[in-house]
Design a protein around this motif. Structure first.
Motif, PDB file in Angstrom:
ATOM      1  N   UNK D 302       0.871  -1.182   0.000  1.00 35.09           N
ATOM      2  CA  UNK D 302       0.000   0.000   0.000  1.00 35.09           C
ATOM      3  C   UNK D 302       0.908   1.233   0.000  1.00 35.09           C
ATOM      4  N   UNK D 303       0.670   2.172  -0.894  1.00 30.38           N
ATOM      5  CA  UNK D 303       1.608   3.287  -1.075  1.00 30.38           C
ATOM      6  C   UNK D 303       1.480   4.369  -0.022  1.00 30.38           C
ATOM      7  N   UNK D 304       0.252   4.627   0.412  1.00 28.14           N
ATOM      8  CA  UNK D 304       0.032   5.745   1.328  1.00 28.14           C
ATOM      9  C   UNK D 304      -0.876   5.302   2.463  1.00 28.14           C
ATOM     10  N   UNK D 305      -0.740   5.948   3.605  1.00 30.39           N
ATOM     11  CA  UNK D 305      -1.669   5.646   4.702  1.00 30.39           C
ATOM     12  C   UNK D 305      -3.112   5.791   4.202  1.00 30.39           C
ATOM     13  N   UNK D 306      -3.956   4.850   4.567  1.00 31.88           N
ATOM     14  CA  UNK D 306      -5.356   4.922   4.144  1.00 31.88           C
ATOM     15  C   UNK D 306      -6.143   5.630   5.239  1.00 31.88           C
ATOM     16  N   UNK D 310      -9.540   6.595  -0.212  1.00 31.70           N
ATOM     17  CA  UNK D 310      -8.732   6.101  -1.327  1.00 31.70           C
ATOM     18  C   UNK D 310      -7.678   5.119  -0.840  1.00 31.70           C
ATOM     19  N   UNK D 311      -7.446   4.105  -1.662  1.00 28.88           N
ATOM     20  CA  UNK D 311      -6.404   3.127  -1.359  1.00 28.88           C
ATOM     21  C   UNK D 311      -5.502   3.026  -2.583  1.00 28.88           C
ATOM     22  N   UNK D 312      -4.225   3.301  -2.382  1.00 27.84           N
ATOM     23  CA  UNK D 312      -3.254   3.208  -3.476  1.00 27.84           C
ATOM     24  C   UNK D 312      -2.460   1.926  -3.282  1.00 27.84           C
ATOM     25  N   UNK D 313      -2.521   1.078  -4.296  1.00 29.96           N
ATOM     26  CA  UNK D 313      -1.971  -0.266  -4.163  1.00 29.96           C
ATOM     27  C   UNK D 313      -0.972  -0.511  -5.285  1.00 29.96           C
ATOM     28  N   UNK D 314       0.080  -1.234  -4.973  1.00 28.41           N
ATOM     29  CA  UNK D 314       1.051  -1.578  -6.007  1.00 28.41           C
ATOM     30  C   UNK D 314       0.892  -3.030  -6.408  1.00 28.41           C
ATOM     31  N   UNK D 315       0.735  -3.237  -7.686  1.00 27.80           N
ATOM     32  CA  UNK D 315       0.389  -4.575  -8.177  1.00 27.80           C
ATOM     33  C   UNK D 315       1.162  -4.908  -9.446  1.00 27.80           C
ATOM     34  N   UNK D 316       1.451  -6.197  -9.639  1.00 25.72           N
ATOM     35  CA  UNK D 316       2.090  -6.615 -10.891  1.00 25.72           C
ATOM     36  C   UNK D 316       1.171  -6.303 -12.093  1.00 25.72           C
ATOM     37  N   UNK D 317       1.785  -6.090 -13.232  1.00 25.81           N
ATOM     38  CA  UNK D 317       1.044  -5.707 -14.439  1.00 25.81           C
ATOM     39  C   UNK D 317      -0.038  -6.734 -14.793  1.00 25.81           C
ATOM     40  N   UNK D 318       0.273  -7.985 -14.648  1.00 24.00           N
ATOM     41  CA  UNK D 318      -0.717  -9.006 -15.028  1.00 24.00           C
ATOM     42  C   UNK D 318      -1.930  -8.951 -14.101  1.00 24.00           C
ATOM     43  N   UNK D 340      -5.142   3.295  -8.111  1.00 20.12           N
ATOM     44  CA  UNK D 340      -5.938   3.954  -7.072  1.00 20.12           C
ATOM     45  C   UNK D 340      -7.318   3.318  -7.030  1.00 20.12           C
ATOM     46  N   UNK D 341      -7.725   2.921  -5.859  1.00 23.70           N
ATOM     47  CA  UNK D 341      -9.083   2.407  -5.671  1.00 23.70           C
ATOM     48  C   UNK D 341      -9.818   3.331  -4.719  1.00 23.70           C
ATOM     49  N   UNK D 342     -10.948   3.817  -5.167  1.00 24.91           N
ATOM     50  CA  UNK D 342     -11.692   4.746  -4.325  1.00 24.91           C
ATOM     51  C   UNK D 342     -13.044   4.164  -3.941  1.00 24.91           C
ATOM     52  N   UNK D 343     -13.402   4.404  -2.706  1.00 30.83           N
ATOM     53  CA  UNK D 343     -14.744   4.041  -2.249  1.00 30.83           C
ATOM     54  C   UNK D 343     -15.629   5.283  -2.318  1.00 30.83           C
ATOM     55  N   UNK D 344     -16.906   5.025  -2.421  1.00 35.23           N
ATOM     56  CA  UNK D 344     -17.869   6.105  -2.584  1.00 35.23           C
ATOM     57  C   UNK D 344     -18.980   5.922  -1.560  1.00 35.23           C
ATOM     58  N   UNK D 345     -19.891   6.893  -1.492  1.00 31.02           N
ATOM     59  CA  UNK D 345     -20.976   6.779  -0.513  1.00 31.02           C
ATOM     60  C   UNK D 345     -21.843   5.551  -0.763  1.00 31.02           C
ATOM     61  N   UNK D 346     -21.795   5.041  -2.009  1.00 28.39           N
ATOM     62  CA  UNK D 346     -22.673   3.921  -2.330  1.00 28.39           C
ATOM     63  C   UNK D 346     -21.926   2.597  -2.478  1.00 28.39           C
ATOM     64  N   UNK D 347     -20.634   2.625  -2.158  1.00 26.32           N
ATOM     65  CA  UNK D 347     -19.879   1.377  -2.199  1.00 26.32           C
ATOM     66  C   UNK D 347     -20.403   0.444  -1.104  1.00 26.32           C
ATOM     67  N   UNK D 348     -20.584  -0.825  -1.459  1.00 27.40           N
ATOM     68  CA  UNK D 348     -21.111  -1.763  -0.457  1.00 27.40           C
ATOM     69  C   UNK D 348     -19.999  -2.695   0.029  1.00 27.40           C
ATOM     70  N   UNK D 349     -20.195  -3.264   1.205  1.00 23.66           N
ATOM     71  CA  UNK D 349     -19.227  -4.276   1.669  1.00 23.66           C
ATOM     72  C   UNK D 349     -19.044  -5.394   0.656  1.00 23.66           C
ATOM     73  N   UNK D 350     -20.097  -5.743  -0.025  1.00 27.09           N
ATOM     74  CA  UNK D 350     -19.972  -6.781  -1.048  1.00 27.09           C
ATOM     75  C   UNK D 350     -19.048  -6.352  -2.181  1.00 27.09           C
ATOM     76  N   UNK D 351     -19.194  -5.080  -2.580  1.00 21.24           N
ATOM     77  CA  UNK D 351     -18.300  -4.570  -3.626  1.00 21.24           C
ATOM     78  C   UNK D 351     -16.848  -4.773  -3.214  1.00 21.24           C
TER      79      UNK D 351
END
Lengths: 375, 375, 375, 375
Positions: D302-306, D310-318, D340-351
């Motif tokens: 994880x690149x930055x404190x969450x 927003x969550x910034x994640x480092x991942x292999x290209x594949x 970058x992965x962002x959550x929104x007011x309508x993001x659900x736990x399932x998402x």
């Protein structure tokens, strides 16, 4: 008598002259504009005197320091002068000093800022102009009032300043009383007053008053003071007369690309113009030449009172065409057959006589031809 | 040898001299900047020669007409030159010529356009700058590439041009090959290339190449060509080298408040500079003086390669303080104890020797004092 | 059948309703402006339908994609629409698309861009406006021609476009023939034509022609197409009709702060307006209401032909005062006693009858009082 | 109880429904941005409630009047709010409120104003930005200090303000103490402080403090307060916290093309957001979803404190490629493999669970494949 011809440096033995020569006929003068003229010898001398050695650039030099005092002598102890590069620059810097980002500025439809500056006030400073029709190029309280409305309307670029030229673009002059009426009304309405004084000297010469009586004493807030059209190579000054407005002017000047690095040479020219009475001699002379021209044209339709150094004349097309072959000048309003003839510091009585004579001759031919064709 | 001292006009019997005198010590020269110097005598002579009579204003004069040819001689038949008033103005006009309203421009963090122009590119032309760190003030393809992204992203002010100074603000010089690499990459990416050539002559002198070999021949699109720092009173030129970009330049110049009315005097100066080899003599001389200075400082930390007319030196605080009492110069990076010393067209070998000697002496005192305090 | 009722979210058990209530009287309607009205139900329904789930922001959504086709249906296959936020924004983006940095734009003295946009064209885009007097707010070739001069004069901000509103700010409408004459002349002179179509629908409804017949087919280059005044919550579109001008519009929109992130909701509203005939129904209705009003005022001085949804009426001060107590509307020209009454998509025949009746009554009282005071 | 169902207009017999349908899958949600989401039901309800009848346009409506009080409740009695259209607009209006024409503004290299606004600050308001590198997108006094120099140097666009985002563009949050340090230093240096609070609610939610504790109480001068990313259709507000700066804001808003005519609908949305605790519920929810995501990624870089949504994640290209096939999200720094992965007011736990699961699976495949290819 000073003679640039005798200047030795151009022919100095050691100078590697590379075929440069004076490329133009230095005896030729026209009536197109006071900026067709060159540099007054005393001003050129001042440039030479200011040369040599090093001086702090960007205004930290002794000439600029001295100039500050000279401007205070002319405009009062509160005045602060910022030499700039050209008239458009002076106006754009000055207008920024009297406006917020949401302002508009009331000016004459014939104003240089509106007509002749390539849209620089709008494009470089975001200043909306509100042009109003005038008689002889002069704003009046009534004309200004026509645009002072909507002050509480957020949809209207808020009128925050009045800008007028003295002398005007049409060669007319505001009296101190007229200016006082404008500034009185403007200040009452919360507006500042800017004067485009690229030819302020001509107005002062016409009225026989000091520069101060035309500006500081009658409530002008900020002035663009002209040098170029009165004998300088180049140079104008933004003069802040209302000390409340003296904020960030040096920065506005820089940001507006109007700061010369070797500023000493602009300031030295202004010293030559303003320390003695050269500013007045030059302006009085060009005014006088215009007056002589006006007298010589007795009977010819003159469009505007001749108060400064411009004469607007209405002439038949054939006459204009004939004169264009002999002299440089501009057609001002082709529809009306109107031309503008301007005198300069170096215009001679002979120049005027040649123009008068040529005009008279052309008019005579024209009349004869009209009469003949009317038979 | 040309001698302005022998100029007669300043003492002409008829001139009403009003107590004006040279206000500064014309024998004093420092190392603060090449714009602390005055006007080269040959250029001053050209101003004098261009004086007298009337000439069409705003560029319709014969000097400007001739200048056009001279610029073509230097930069190729396709080149088109627009004389302007100062360096900031030249850059802002030039950058407008290479950008749309939605563009950004990549430049060095140390670029004059970014650091020293009062925000004029942003404020007057709405140009967003993308500064990148460099070594010795020189852009590289890698540095430029770091900002060439998001070209299809509407949220990013689109990079449309690269701007770099030649010689750089740190006294270094790009070789033609280095420039070709930059222009090659830039053009490949759809970017135009602007060169801030306020000291282009110094770069050419250093490399022993023509102005054209540094610009037109290696793909530069638009150039700000400097006159002021190379001996002119005032004057720069925007030179459009890529004819596709030669649209509306005269209007951009006017709108940007960079058009002189008595333009003949700017053009005449450029003729003096460019018709013969004065541009090269002046630049070679100031470069040579910098080189002598650099040699004289053997052993003293020098921050950047000395390729043009600037020497950046790192010195103890006491040494700097002592030297500031004797010479005008600027501290560049106080944290590093770095000063900038610039040579000018009028810097003499004696000037350099005095500076070297004073530095050596101050360093010796400083070392002694350090040694002593270390005992 | 659409039913907001079926939307579950508003009645979701978990929604914490916090006492919010409608704060205004939803039965009250006045005659101040068509933007005093709210959202047409079908458009509000479209917002609801476009809600839920995620859609690509900044225009990458399916509603905007579909809208593109719909605009092409209305304006021709070459048309390209850029939804923006408000009318001032649409105009400023559009005017940038038809001008270089050194341009001016000819418009009516009464133009919204000149009078009602807080100077945004000048301040945000550096566009100089050249306002001309008109009759009933409509530009003519003659009026435009009065400003088409100085095209080769570098001192004049170059006229590059004509901008006019359809329907006009004074409620009048240009016929396709009148537009063709303007675009023909403009193109002949090298000028582009922008239409401020914040009420284009009203003009089309009045004339019984398609949107295309009023724009693409008669040579309009760029259009600001209005949504807000025709029943949308908010939203306008810059529609580029001349494909040569479709350069960088998405960037101009972003740079001009006119790009909505949740653009789907602007586009969805436009779909509701334009996919069927809602645009025409709304405009026809408000036009019809204005026509009814105009008929009801038989004998009362009407300032301008009533062709769209505005009626300009001249009334005694006492009458205006009395009516102001009952209805929202604006005094337009106090000196002339002129008021503007606008109908909206939601104006009812009853609203009109109330206004007519109140006016008649006030006029009668006023006459009686005049008569009585005249006795 | 509010019921949109009871609104009669949507089911009015006369409405001609033209086959419009919801064009997108309202069940699909991704992680691209919080502005991919739609309108929160309570806010949509507020739009519906504010509809109907006429209300004074351009801010003279009762919703805007009420909103003014609500903002004062949140930010203190001296606060004054100006609802605008979008985040770029809010920032550009706000930055104009804290700067003179010759100013520059210090911001993080990653600042939205610098990176994502199409150069609007420079192009629309002439504001030069001075970007500085940061850790995790957060300015520090040290970083700011690096640009606070040359305050008396006319060549430098004068630093007059600091602008930072709260929460930051990298999902981190300033504590009140950190802000106080920045404002303390800034004010000491004569600089104003602007906060880009497009996600201020997320910061407040993270810290468990009021909006006021993050702004007014710690010396912030002007705030851009975000609505769109927290559940509104569209709308932000410039909130002037330092009353000395509350000059001309309504005019700046208009001139900057940020004034909605049917402003009641922007204000009504804000009322829904701010009168109760919806702003906090939405922000807390999206923060919580991000926290859940972060926990689910235990072991993944994880690149930055969450701290916000927003969550910034480092991942292999594949892995990134595989996830792109299932979800909308942005690659942030391709070189680092950062998304970058962002959550929104309508993001659900399932998402969140779906994303975590898919990521785990892709990583497992990737490891296996690496291992296998390494054999």
């Amino acid at each position: 008598m000073l003679s640039i011809a005798s200047s030795t440096f151009a022919t100095g033995a050691g100078a590697r002259m590379i075929g440069r020569v004076t490329l133009h006929d230095t005896a030729e003068r026209g009536f197109a504009s006071d900026n067709y003229s060159g540099i007054h010898p005393e001003i050129l001398a001042a440039i030479v005197e200011a040369n040599g050695g090093h001086q702090v650039s960007y205004g930290g030099d002794v000439y600029t320091e001295r100039l500050d005092e000279v401007f205070r002598d002319h405009f009062g102890a509160q005045a602060r002068a910022y030499p700039v590069l050209n008239g458009t620059g002076a106006n754009v810097v000055a207008l920024q000093a009297v406006t917020d980002r949401w302002a508009s500025v009331i000016c004459a439809e014939t104003a240089h800022v509106h007509v002749d500056e390539g849209g620089a006030p709008e494009k470089m400073a975001g200043i909306k102009l509100l042009p109003v029709p005038t008689e002889h190029g002069k704003l009046t309280v009534e004309a200004i009032r026509s645009q002072v409305w909507g002050l509480d309307d957020q949809h209207r670029a808020q009128p925050q300043a009045v800008s007028f030229a003295q002398s005007t673009e049409l060669g007319t002059v505001y009296t101190p009383e007229e200016i006082a009426r404008i500034t009185g009304f403007a200040h009452e309405q919360g507006l500042k007053v800017h004067v485009d004084g690229s030819r302020l000297a001509n107005a002062a010469a016409h009225l026989g008053v000091s520069l101060r009586e035309l500006t500081t004493d009658v409530g002008v807030d900020v002035l663009s003071f002209g040098g170029t059209k009165n004998g300088m190579l180049l140079g104008e000054a933004v003069v802040v007369l209302n000390p409340e407005l003296d904020r960030g002017l040096d920065r506005l000047r820089k940001t507006s690309m109007q700061l010369a690095s070797k500023l000493r040479f602009v300031s030295a020219q202004f010293l030559a113009l303003l320390e003695g009475d050269l500013w007045l001699r030059n302006a009085s002379h060009s005014n006088a030449m215009a007056a002589v021209l006006r007298e010589g044209l007795e009977g010819v339709p003159i469009s505007h009172p001749v108060q400064a150094n411009a004469v607007f004349v209405e002439l038949p097309a054939t006459v204009r065409a004939e004169l264009h072959e002999q002299f440089h000048f501009y057609d001002w309003d082709v529809a009306r057959g109107q031309v503008r003839w301007m005198a300069s510091f170096d215009t001679t009585p002979d120049d005027i006589q040649r123009l008068v004579k040529a005009t008279r001759a052309a008019l005579a031919t024209s009349s004869a031809s009209s009469a003949s064709s009317a038979e």
